[in-house]
Design an enzyme around this catalytic site. Sequence first.
Site, PDB file in Angstrom:
ATOM      1  N   GLY A  31       0.812  -1.210   0.000  1.00 14.13           N
ATOM      2  CA  GLY A  31       0.000   0.000   0.000  1.00 14.13           C
ATOM      3  C   GLY A  31       0.844   1.259   0.000  1.00 14.13           C
ATOM      4  CG  LEU A  33      -0.663   1.785  -3.853  1.00 12.81           C
ATOM      5  CD1 LEU A  33      -1.854   1.441  -4.733  1.00 12.81           C
ATOM      6  CD2 LEU A  33       0.330   0.638  -3.802  1.00 12.81           C
ATOM      7  CD  GLU A  35       5.276   9.241 -11.338  1.00 15.07           C
ATOM      8  OE1 GLU A  35       5.557   9.502 -12.513  1.00 15.07           O
ATOM      9  OE2 GLU A  35       5.373  10.050 -10.390  1.00 15.07           O
ATOM     10  CG  HIS A  37       3.524   0.891  -5.445  1.00 14.39           C
ATOM     11  ND1 HIS A  37       3.762   1.922  -4.572  1.00 14.39           N
ATOM     12  CD2 HIS A  37       4.033  -0.221  -4.861  1.00 14.39           C
ATOM     13  CE1 HIS A  37       4.387   1.459  -3.495  1.00 14.39           C
ATOM     14  NE2 HIS A  37       4.568   0.163  -3.647  1.00 14.39           N
ATOM     15  CD  GLN A  61       7.540  -7.394   3.728  1.00 13.38           C
ATOM     16  OE1 GLN A  61       6.860  -8.318   3.286  1.00 13.38           O
ATOM     17  NE2 GLN A  61       8.000  -6.434   2.940  1.00 13.38           N
ATOM     18  N   GLY A 147       9.528  -3.761  -8.853  1.00 10.79           N
ATOM     19  CA  GLY A 147      10.354  -2.647  -9.308  1.00 10.79           C
ATOM     20  C   GLY A 147      11.833  -2.911  -9.069  1.00 10.79           C
ATOM     21  CB  VAL A 176       9.535   5.664 -11.913  1.00  7.69           C
ATOM     22  CG1 VAL A 176       8.937   6.912 -12.557  1.00  7.69           C
ATOM     23  CG2 VAL A 176       8.691   4.442 -12.237  1.00  7.69           C
ATOM     24  CB  SER A 185      12.175   7.580  -3.249  1.00  3.19           C
ATOM     25  OG  SER A 185      12.008   7.309  -1.871  1.00  3.19           O
TER      26      SER A 185
END
Lengths: 290, 290
Positions: A31, A33, A35, A37, A61, A147, A176, A185
Amino acid sequence: MNIITTIQEMKETVAKLKKDGNTIGFVPTMGYLHEGHRKLMAEARQENDVVVASIFVNPLQFGPNEDYDRYPRDEDHDQKAIKEEKVDILFYPHVNEMYPKEQTIQMIVQRRVNVLCGKSREGHFDGVVTVLTKLFNIVHPDRIYFGMKDAQQVAVVDALLEDYNFSITLRPVDTVREADGLAKSSRNVNLSSQERKEAPNIYQALETGKKLVEQGEMDPEVVIEEVSRFIREHTHGKIDYVDCLSYPELEKVETINRQMILAVAVQFEHARLIDNIVFSSNGQPSTAIV
Amino acid sequence: MNIITTIQEMKETVAKLKKDGNTIGFVPTMGYLHEGHRKLMAEARQENDVVVASIFVNPLQFGPNEDYDRYPRDEDHDQKAIKEEKVDILFYPHVNEMYPKEQTIQMIVQRRVNVLCGKSREGHFDGVVTVLTKLFNIVHPDRIYFGMKDAQQVAVVDALLEDYNFSITLRPVDTVREADGLAKSSRNVNLSSQERKEAPNIYQALETGKKLVEQGEMDPEVVIEEVSRFIREHTHGKIDYVDCLSYPELEKVETINRQMILAVAVQFEHARLIDNIVFSSNGQPSTAIV
């Protein structure tokens, strides 16, 4: 868009879609989210009949010093993004649905993890492969999208698919970037304006290292030294690591004679930035996973 | 019968069978097939459109003191048995096909293993769940068949399916017995004629223990004591273990108020025999896995 919260319904839905001959592209996320994603979802949309995205903040994790409870969540924003990317199904299970009790059987990643960011996140990738194995068995995707910003995660997922003979194609998606090369980021907003001006030099440093290889340099240590020097000279950030390893094995090699990753992490005052590039032995950009 | 040796061909064959709407029953074995295996195949034959059996001696489930290289093999006998049971496909991969390189990601079974036979076979079930996860991803069965003779293995497979959300039904199959109750085993031929006469008392001992529960006994220790006494009085075998645990969790409990397993291992001169029965809290025989 169909929102599914139970494993049972997700399995039944997928079984029906499969029976009707649909291919399924899957984008697992935690979640919040951005760019990156959305690019994964857009790629999945192009290549599959049905696109499934999941939002699940996986407690397994998170390390003892990483705050699972404070991981950012923004349901409305996420659902809007997912709709805009024309995702067909959002799988959105509660933590008790995914882990009704403690797992009896643990998965432990033995290689590809004790380097780069994994070095300081013990057990992180154990949690990643555990939840992915569960999700793969629930969603039965034909293709999965990750990614390359987190190239180590891609390498671990590659090992998972290979070790356990999943019939799933891994599709790594390019990082990206802003127009000036800075990897996008959610942490970039935490950079000061001076830091923001300096930050594109991280990518420039990687490009400089890659150019050395193109020009014939075969010693990873020389490349690492040059990249480190470039970052020190062009930013006020503190280098966490610069490394040049085989990819996707993520092993130290004496000579650059195979596919490699050049990866960095730089700590600014309020933001730790990571970036990487993968290239073949002659320095040409290469598909990360064949 | 179709014999398939490569993962790629097995996957393609299964994909086609599934596309045509067939259900698949799967019987994984290590070969050297006996009547127990044949019963698994016969059950699978009754319940599925297509039956797949595999023969693969899995090196990962052999301990350092267990001789993988000397595990018995009898290809002709096995193929004959498989044909007679009307198995459609034999998956028969070479070890290099299943493990082309060392696994990067290990599976470790954390519970259900440190009791009964698992106690003296450290790591055995780690190897079992690893190869089964691989086989399940290759064969994509709807139903899998395991003998209750190895009830601990059934319990571990149950945990594997549950933990990792496999869409597979586990079908435990009752132990095949001689007319006098002795559980069939390839090891029975190693009994002396005197031992063979005594051996049915192992099953009698289990039945005696179960009768105690039927009559209202709720303390596992009392049941264990009675079963042990019966074996000592009626055989010259040396008791390796007698235990009474919750099933399939395989945990010690104070009171018999749930499904239980009563399990024994007895060492004769040249044969170690195991047997077990599973029953509900009132002592009635019960389906092992719901």
